[in-house]
Write an enzyme that holds these catalytic residues in place. Structure first.
Site, PDB file in Angstrom:
ATOM      1  N   ASN A 101       0.826  -1.211   0.000  1.00 47.57           N
ATOM      2  CA  ASN A 101       0.000   0.000   0.000  1.00 47.57           C
ATOM      3  C   ASN A 101       0.859   1.258   0.000  1.00 47.57           C
ATOM      4  O   ASN A 101       1.974   1.260   0.510  1.00 47.57           O
ATOM      5  CB  ASN A 101      -0.940   0.001   1.213  1.00 47.57           C
ATOM      6  CG  ASN A 101      -1.901  -1.168   1.177  1.00 47.57           C
ATOM      7  OD1 ASN A 101      -2.095  -1.778   0.129  1.00 47.57           O
ATOM      8  ND2 ASN A 101      -2.468  -1.510   2.322  1.00 47.57           N
ATOM      9  N   VAL A 102       0.305   2.295  -0.570  1.00 51.28           N
ATOM     10  CA  VAL A 102       1.034   3.575  -0.701  1.00 51.28           C
ATOM     11  C   VAL A 102       0.339   4.675   0.100  1.00 51.28           C
ATOM     12  O   VAL A 102       0.627   5.849  -0.046  1.00 51.28           O
ATOM     13  CB  VAL A 102       1.157   3.965  -2.196  1.00 51.28           C
ATOM     14  CG1 VAL A 102       1.996   2.951  -2.950  1.00 51.28           C
ATOM     15  CG2 VAL A 102      -0.220   4.094  -2.867  1.00 51.28           C
ATOM     16  N   HIS A 118       5.961  -0.382  -2.609  1.00 55.67           N
ATOM     17  CA  HIS A 118       5.537   0.322  -3.831  1.00 55.67           C
ATOM     18  C   HIS A 118       5.529   1.833  -3.679  1.00 55.67           C
ATOM     19  O   HIS A 118       4.927   2.522  -4.488  1.00 55.67           O
ATOM     20  CB  HIS A 118       4.140  -0.171  -4.256  1.00 55.67           C
ATOM     21  CG  HIS A 118       4.127  -1.618  -4.656  1.00 55.67           C
ATOM     22  ND1 HIS A 118       2.965  -2.369  -4.695  1.00 55.67           N
ATOM     23  CD2 HIS A 118       5.125  -2.461  -4.993  1.00 55.67           C
ATOM     24  CE1 HIS A 118       3.263  -3.604  -5.067  1.00 55.67           C
ATOM     25  NE2 HIS A 118       4.568  -3.692  -5.241  1.00 55.67           N
ATOM     26  N   GLY A 187      -5.363  -8.993   2.802  1.00 56.54           N
ATOM     27  CA  GLY A 187      -5.974  -8.009   1.905  1.00 56.54           C
ATOM     28  C   GLY A 187      -5.238  -7.801   0.608  1.00 56.54           C
ATOM     29  O   GLY A 187      -5.128  -6.676   0.116  1.00 56.54           O
ATOM     30  N   THR A 188      -4.726  -8.906   0.025  1.00 58.31           N
ATOM     31  CA  THR A 188      -4.081  -8.751  -1.283  1.00 58.31           C
ATOM     32  C   THR A 188      -4.527  -9.857  -2.228  1.00 58.31           C
ATOM     33  O   THR A 188      -4.672 -11.016  -1.848  1.00 58.31           O
ATOM     34  CB  THR A 188      -2.540  -8.747  -1.170  1.00 58.31           C
ATOM     35  OG1 THR A 188      -1.975  -8.541  -2.474  1.00 58.31           O
ATOM     36  CG2 THR A 188      -1.986 -10.041  -0.570  1.00 58.31           C
TER      37      THR A 188
HETATM   38  C1  BV8 Z   1       8.971  -5.337 -11.393  1.00 63.02           C
HETATM   39  C2  BV8 Z   1       1.248   1.311  -9.049  1.00 63.02           C
HETATM   40  C3  BV8 Z   1      11.032  -5.928 -12.127  1.00 63.02           C
HETATM   41  C4  BV8 Z   1       0.181   2.231  -9.329  1.00 63.02           C
HETATM   42  C5  BV8 Z   1       1.371  -0.995  -8.709  1.00 63.02           C
HETATM   43  C6  BV8 Z   1       3.961 -11.421 -15.916  1.00 63.02           C
HETATM   44  C7  BV8 Z   1       3.908 -12.330 -14.893  1.00 63.02           C
HETATM   45  C8  BV8 Z   1       4.329 -11.999 -13.618  1.00 63.02           C
HETATM   46  C9  BV8 Z   1       4.811 -10.715 -13.351  1.00 63.02           C
HETATM   47  C10 BV8 Z   1       4.856  -9.810 -14.369  1.00 63.02           C
HETATM   48  C11 BV8 Z   1       4.438 -10.151 -15.648  1.00 63.02           C
HETATM   49  N1  BV8 Z   1       4.593  -9.051 -16.416  1.00 63.02           N
HETATM   50  C12 BV8 Z   1       5.097  -8.047 -15.681  1.00 63.02           C
HETATM   51  C13 BV8 Z   1       5.283  -8.505 -14.435  1.00 63.02           C
HETATM   52  C14 BV8 Z   1       5.816  -7.771 -13.309  1.00 63.02           C
HETATM   53  C15 BV8 Z   1       4.768  -6.834 -12.767  1.00 63.02           C
HETATM   54  C16 BV8 Z   1       3.549  -7.618 -12.324  1.00 63.02           C
HETATM   55  O1  BV8 Z   1       3.579  -8.264 -11.303  1.00 63.02           O
HETATM   56  N2  BV8 Z   1       2.471  -7.557 -13.118  1.00 63.02           N
HETATM   57  C17 BV8 Z   1       1.298  -8.333 -12.767  1.00 63.02           C
HETATM   58  C18 BV8 Z   1       0.081  -7.427 -12.654  1.00 63.02           C
HETATM   59  C19 BV8 Z   1       1.091  -9.405 -13.836  1.00 63.02           C
HETATM   60  N3  BV8 Z   1       5.401  -6.228 -11.635  1.00 63.02           N
HETATM   61  C20 BV8 Z   1       6.100  -5.098 -11.807  1.00 63.02           C
HETATM   62  O2  BV8 Z   1       6.184  -4.481 -12.841  1.00 63.02           O
HETATM   63  C21 BV8 Z   1       6.881  -4.636 -10.565  1.00 63.02           C
HETATM   64  N4  BV8 Z   1       8.206  -4.354 -10.962  1.00 63.02           N
HETATM   65  O3  BV8 Z   1       8.637  -6.491 -11.440  1.00 63.02           O
HETATM   66  O4  BV8 Z   1      10.144  -4.902 -11.784  1.00 63.02           O
HETATM   67  C22 BV8 Z   1      11.971  -5.405 -13.071  1.00 63.02           C
HETATM   68  C23 BV8 Z   1      12.986  -6.228 -13.432  1.00 63.02           C
HETATM   69  C24 BV8 Z   1      13.884  -5.766 -14.301  1.00 63.02           C
HETATM   70  C25 BV8 Z   1      13.766  -4.493 -14.823  1.00 63.02           C
HETATM   71  C26 BV8 Z   1      12.718  -3.674 -14.462  1.00 63.02           C
HETATM   72  C27 BV8 Z   1      11.807  -4.126 -13.577  1.00 63.02           C
HETATM   73  C28 BV8 Z   1       6.307  -3.353 -10.014  1.00 63.02           C
HETATM   74  C29 BV8 Z   1       4.979  -3.649  -9.418  1.00 63.02           C
HETATM   75  C30 BV8 Z   1       4.120  -2.448  -9.611  1.00 63.02           C
HETATM   76  C31 BV8 Z   1       3.557  -1.945  -8.274  1.00 63.02           C
HETATM   77  N5  BV8 Z   1       2.661  -0.855  -8.559  1.00 63.02           N
HETATM   78  N6  BV8 Z   1       0.618   0.015  -9.000  1.00 63.02           N
HETATM   79  C32 BV8 Z   1      -0.324   2.794  -8.059  1.00 63.02           C
HETATM   80  O5  BV8 Z   1      -0.376   2.108  -7.021  1.00 63.02           O
HETATM   81  O6  BV8 Z   1      -0.693   3.966  -8.146  1.00 63.02           O
HETATM   82  S1  BV8 Z   1       0.600  -2.477  -8.508  1.00 63.02           S
HETATM   83  C33 BV8 Z   1      -0.869  -2.288  -7.664  1.00 63.02           C
HETATM   84  O7  BV8 Z   1      -1.269  -3.614  -7.311  1.00 63.02           O
HETATM   85  C34 BV8 Z   1      -0.744  -1.568  -6.322  1.00 63.02           C
HETATM   86  O8  BV8 Z   1       0.527  -1.007  -6.130  1.00 63.02           O
HETATM   87  C35 BV8 Z   1      -0.992  -2.636  -5.277  1.00 63.02           C
HETATM   88  O9  BV8 Z   1      -0.098  -2.466  -4.250  1.00 63.02           O
HETATM   89  C36 BV8 Z   1      -0.729  -3.886  -6.044  1.00 63.02           C
HETATM   90  C37 BV8 Z   1      -1.354  -5.127  -5.476  1.00 63.02           C
HETATM   91  O10 BV8 Z   1      -2.764  -4.942  -5.415  1.00 63.02           O
HETATM   92  P1  BV8 Z   1      -3.494  -5.386  -4.046  1.00 63.02           P
HETATM   93  O11 BV8 Z   1      -2.930  -4.596  -2.937  1.00 63.02           O
HETATM   94  O12 BV8 Z   1      -3.438  -6.864  -3.909  1.00 63.02           O
HETATM   95  O13 BV8 Z   1      -4.978  -4.883  -4.284  1.00 63.02           O
HETATM   96  P2  BV8 Z   1      -6.114  -5.650  -5.104  1.00 63.02           P
HETATM   97  O14 BV8 Z   1      -7.213  -4.659  -5.324  1.00 63.02           O
HETATM   98  O15 BV8 Z   1      -5.522  -6.377  -6.257  1.00 63.02           O
HETATM   99  O16 BV8 Z   1      -6.641  -6.777  -4.089  1.00 63.02           O
HETATM  100  C38 BV8 Z   1      -7.270  -6.400  -2.892  1.00 63.02           C
HETATM  101  C39 BV8 Z   1      -7.676  -7.688  -2.192  1.00 63.02           C
HETATM  102  O17 BV8 Z   1      -8.222  -7.346  -0.917  1.00 63.02           O
HETATM  103  C40 BV8 Z   1      -8.738  -8.468  -2.935  1.00 63.02           C
HETATM  104  O18 BV8 Z   1      -8.380  -9.852  -2.963  1.00 63.02           O
HETATM  105  C41 BV8 Z   1     -10.006  -8.270  -2.089  1.00 63.02           C
HETATM  106  O19 BV8 Z   1     -10.822  -9.426  -2.082  1.00 63.02           O
HETATM  107  C42 BV8 Z   1      -9.424  -8.057  -0.733  1.00 63.02           C
HETATM  108  N7  BV8 Z   1     -10.230  -7.226   0.179  1.00 63.02           N
HETATM  109  C43 BV8 Z   1     -11.022  -6.161  -0.147  1.00 63.02           C
HETATM  110  N8  BV8 Z   1     -11.542  -5.637   0.979  1.00 63.02           N
HETATM  111  C44 BV8 Z   1     -11.058  -6.373   2.025  1.00 63.02           C
HETATM  112  C45 BV8 Z   1     -10.231  -7.384   1.513  1.00 63.02           C
HETATM  113  N9  BV8 Z   1      -9.605  -8.286   2.293  1.00 63.02           N
HETATM  114  C46 BV8 Z   1      -9.799  -8.187   3.621  1.00 63.02           C
HETATM  115  N10 BV8 Z   1     -10.577  -7.235   4.190  1.00 63.02           N
HETATM  116  C47 BV8 Z   1     -11.218  -6.320   3.427  1.00 63.02           C
HETATM  117  N11 BV8 Z   1     -11.993  -5.403   4.024  1.00 63.02           N
END
Ligand code: BV8
Ligand code: ZN
Length: 244
Positions: A101-102, A118, A187-188
């Site tokens: 989280n940010v 992040h 929560g992820t």
């Molecule tokens: C990097 C910034 C290496 C914007 C974010 C293919 C396969 C695997 C990986 C990759 C791929 N292609 C690319 C990649 C790498 C990529 C990646 O993982 N992509 C994914 C999407 C496929 N990762 C990157 O690019 C990372 N960098 O790998 O660099 C590298 C190596 C060499 C050279 C250069 C680089 C950088 C990651 C980017 C992080 N930035 N966004 C912004 O935030 O403004 S990601 C974004 O998603 C957020 O930052 C957030 O932190 C992140 C994760 O999301 P969650 O926190 O999980 O939130 P989400 O909504 O998804 O889920 C919430 C959950 O809570 C749900 O399950 C819900 O049910 C639950 N919930 C809801 N309410 C509640 C609850 N649970 C409990 N209680 C509640 N009340």
């Protein structure tokens, strides 16, 4: 809600605890998540807003989006889930809170040892001289901030897709995951790497892994205990049941 003996025992006996949180822990505070049906990605396209090319081609639009999120975060409070983790840290021998989280809500709840994988919405820096420029003021005359030191474009201190995580932070997080005896993942959706690999590292290193999430996730099959529900409700109950 009842908890298994194993989950309670893991809380009571753990010497080293590591926690990974995602947007779900801030949802009950009123901060939108990313991938829920009413989340940010339902309204905005990440490729248009959350990457460096988008910023360079339209810094004003990207800053409007981040300023909107900063205003939300300024207006909310940490919830019972954040507070429960701050309390758990106080009563633990070794405790590392790793967050995706940010929003800074873990710090505001009193958590001390927090690794922000992040970045943080309230921090910004110049893309040319990289100097911190946190006092960002947007106005009609200045639709996006310029560096007070060199005049370069200022960006949010957020890790965008394709960008490296802050130097050393992920290494510390991985180290904590590989050396803990209890790992909580809260929560992820566990789809963003490298953060989503941390629960697996903990599991492989012999930790007891407990997931707390509103719905099953990509890693629910590998954790020792998957507690379905709201973290703001479950965390205080789990601590109470474990005698904290
Ligand atoms: C990097 C910034 C290496 C914007 C974010 C293919 C396969 C695997 C990986 C990759 C791929 N292609 C690319 C990649 C790498 C990529 C990646 O993982 N992509 C994914 C999407 C496929 N990762 C990157 O690019 C990372 N960098 O790998 O660099 C590298 C190596 C060499 C050279 C250069 C680089 C950088 C990651 C980017 C992080 N930035 N966004 C912004 O935030 O403004 S990601 C974004 O998603 C957020 O930052 C957030 O932190 C992140 C994760 O999301 P969650 O926190 O999980 O939130 P989400 O909504 O998804 O889920 C919430 C959950 O809570 C749900 O399950 C819900 O049910 C639950 N919930 C809801 N309410 C509640 C609850 N649970 C409990 N209680 C509640 N009340
Ligand atoms: Zn500069």
């Amino acid at each position: 809600m009842t908890f298994s003996k194993a989950a309670i025992k893991s809380l009571q006996t753990a010497k080293k605890i590591a926690v990974l949180t995602g947007a779900g822990i801030s949802a009950e505070s009123g901060v939108p998540t990313f991938r829920d049906p009413d989340g940010l990605w339902a309204k905005f396209k990440p490729e248009e807003l959350a990457n460096f090319d988008a910023f360079m081609s339209n810094p004003q639009l990207v800053w409007e989006w981040y300023e909107h999120r900063r205003e939300i975060v300024r207006s909310v409070q940490p919830n019972a889930g954040h507070l429960a983790l701050a309390q758990l840290e106080k009563q633990s021998e070794q405790f590392t809170l790793i967050t995706q989280n940010v929003d800074g809500l873990h710090h505001r709840a009193g958590s001390q040892n927090v690794l922000e994988l992040h970045g943080n919405l309230m921090r910004s820096y110049c893309i040319d001289c990289r100097q911190r420029q946190d006092e960002v003021q947007l106005s009609k005359e200045h639709p996006f901030p310029l560096c007070s030191n060199c005049g370069g474009k200022v960006r949010p201190d957020i890790v965008w897709f394709g960008e490296m995580l802050p130097l050393g932070i992920f290494e510390d997080a991985e180290n904590a995951a590989r050396h803990c005896d209890l790992f909580l993942v809260i929560g992820t959706s566990a789809v963003v790497y490298p953060a989503a690999a941390l629960p697996l590292y903990a599991k492989k290193s012999g930790a007891f892994v407990i997931e707390i999430n509103a719905e099953p996730t990509e890693i629910s099959h590998l954790v020792d205990e998957s507690l379905l529900g709201l973290s703001g409700e479950i965390l205080p109950l789990l601590l109470e049941a474990s005698g904290f």
